[in-house]
Scaffold this motif. Structure first.
Motif, short mmCIF file in Angstrom:
data_model
loop_
_atom_site.label_atom_id
_atom_site.label_comp_id
_atom_site.label_asym_id
_atom_site.label_seq_id
_atom_site.Cartn_x
_atom_site.Cartn_y
_atom_site.Cartn_z
N UNK A 115 0.83 -1.21 0.00
CA UNK A 115 0.00 0.00 0.00
C UNK A 115 0.87 1.26 0.00
N UNK A 116 1.97 1.24 0.77
CA UNK A 116 2.88 2.39 0.76
C UNK A 116 3.50 2.58 -0.62
N UNK A 117 3.94 1.47 -1.24
CA UNK A 117 4.51 1.54 -2.58
C UNK A 117 3.49 2.06 -3.58
N UNK A 118 2.27 1.54 -3.53
CA UNK A 118 1.21 2.00 -4.43
C UNK A 118 0.96 3.50 -4.26
N UNK A 119 0.97 3.95 -3.03
CA UNK A 119 0.75 5.36 -2.74
C UNK A 119 1.82 6.23 -3.41
N UNK A 120 3.09 5.84 -3.26
CA UNK A 120 4.19 6.59 -3.87
C UNK A 120 4.09 6.54 -5.39
N UNK A 121 3.85 5.37 -5.93
CA UNK A 121 3.77 5.21 -7.39
C UNK A 121 2.60 6.00 -7.98
N UNK A 122 1.47 6.01 -7.29
CA UNK A 122 0.31 6.78 -7.76
C UNK A 122 0.64 8.28 -7.77
N UNK A 123 1.31 8.74 -6.72
CA UNK A 123 1.70 10.15 -6.66
C UNK A 123 2.63 10.51 -7.81
N UNK A 124 3.63 9.67 -8.05
CA UNK A 124 4.56 9.91 -9.15
C UNK A 124 3.82 9.95 -10.50
N UNK A 125 2.94 8.98 -10.71
CA UNK A 125 2.19 8.93 -11.96
C UNK A 125 1.29 10.16 -12.12
N UNK A 126 0.63 10.57 -11.04
CA UNK A 126 -0.22 11.76 -11.09
C UNK A 126 0.56 13.00 -11.51
N UNK A 127 1.82 13.07 -11.11
CA UNK A 127 2.65 14.23 -11.42
C UNK A 127 3.36 14.11 -12.77
N UNK A 128 3.20 12.97 -13.44
CA UNK A 128 3.79 12.80 -14.77
C UNK A 128 5.17 12.18 -14.79
N UNK A 129 5.62 11.66 -13.66
CA UNK A 129 6.92 10.98 -13.65
C UNK A 129 6.79 9.60 -14.28
N UNK A 130 7.88 9.13 -14.84
CA UNK A 130 7.96 7.77 -15.39
C UNK A 130 8.83 6.96 -14.42
N UNK A 131 8.24 5.95 -13.81
CA UNK A 131 8.97 5.13 -12.85
C UNK A 131 9.74 4.06 -13.59
N UNK A 132 11.04 4.04 -13.35
CA UNK A 132 11.91 3.03 -13.96
C UNK A 132 12.36 2.09 -12.85
N UNK A 133 12.05 0.80 -12.96
CA UNK A 133 12.42 -0.14 -11.91
C UNK A 133 13.93 -0.24 -11.73
N UNK A 134 14.33 -0.40 -10.48
CA UNK A 134 15.75 -0.51 -10.17
C UNK A 134 16.40 -1.68 -10.90
N UNK A 135 15.67 -2.77 -11.07
CA UNK A 135 16.20 -3.94 -11.77
C UNK A 135 16.62 -3.58 -13.20
N UNK A 136 15.84 -2.74 -13.85
CA UNK A 136 16.17 -2.31 -15.21
C UNK A 136 17.36 -1.35 -15.19
N UNK A 137 17.37 -0.43 -14.24
CA UNK A 137 18.47 0.54 -14.16
C UNK A 137 19.80 -0.12 -13.82
N UNK A 138 19.77 -1.29 -13.19
CA UNK A 138 21.00 -1.99 -12.83
C UNK A 138 21.55 -2.85 -13.98
N UNK A 139 20.85 -2.89 -15.09
CA UNK A 139 21.38 -3.62 -16.26
C UNK A 139 22.56 -2.86 -16.86
N UNK A 140 23.43 -3.61 -17.51
CA UNK A 140 24.60 -3.00 -18.15
C UNK A 140 24.16 -1.92 -19.13
N UNK A 141 24.85 -0.80 -19.06
CA UNK A 141 24.59 0.31 -19.97
C UNK A 141 25.03 -0.07 -21.37
N UNK A 142 24.14 0.16 -22.34
CA UNK A 142 24.43 -0.17 -23.73
C UNK A 142 24.01 0.98 -24.64
#
Length: 164
Positions: A115-142
């Motif tokens: 519920x806490x995570x959903x709350x943060x994600x909803x707020x970010x989405x409402x403001x127009x942010x694009x949430x990028x999962x940490x798992x994706x950001x930790x992939x090798x830069x290409x």
């Protein structure tokens, strides 16, 4: 890779301009700051607590961070939101970036409430942010950019949230 992940990687590649490492060519500090102020205010209201924020990070592609304190979360672990100077990208993590390999792992270990995570994600989405999962950001830069010499294993996190 899921369709959503593929779309996020395509977006990261589109934002990746080798001539503009720390911030995009069309960077508007005032606009990014106002949006970030809105994020801090919303999280303060949503969690009914003062949230600590750092902003306008020097020599970094990260604009700033806002932290929901541990005592305001259901699991007693702070939630950190990192905001990039690029394309309203945001990262949500429990405790700190790298403390867990993503929010899924933090939830599985009982350190992040859904519920806490959903709350943060909803707020970010409402403001127009694009949430990028940490798992994706930790992939090798290409991508085409030359990242700083001190980065041993370049990742997408280094490109869009790292220090230059």
């Amino acid at each position: 890779m899921t369709k959503h992940e593929a779309e996020l990687v395509a977006m990261l590649r589109e934002l990746d301009d080798p001539e503009w490492l720390e911030r995009p060519r069309d960077y508007d500090r005032g606009k990014v700051g106002a949006l970030f102020n809105g994020l801090v205010a919303r999280l303060k209201d949503d969690f009914a607590t003062q949230c600590v924020s750092e902003r306008d990070t020097q020599d970094s592609s990260e604009y700033g961070r806002v932290t929901v304190p541990a005592d305001a979360t259901a699991c007693g672990t702070r939630i950190v939101v990192c905001v990039s100077k690029f394309g309203s990208l945001a990262l949500v993590c429990a405790e700190n970036p790298g403390a867990f390999l993503g929010t899924g792992e933090a939830q599985a270990e009982g350190e992040l409430d859904a519920a806490d995570l959903d709350n943060v994600c909803r707020t970010l989405a409402d403001l127009g942010y694009v949430i990028v999962p940490e798992e994706l950001l930790e992939r090798d830069y290409a991508g085409p950019s030359q990242l700083p010499w001190h980065v041993q294993r370049p990742t997408w996190w280094h490109r869009f949230f790292g220090i230059f």
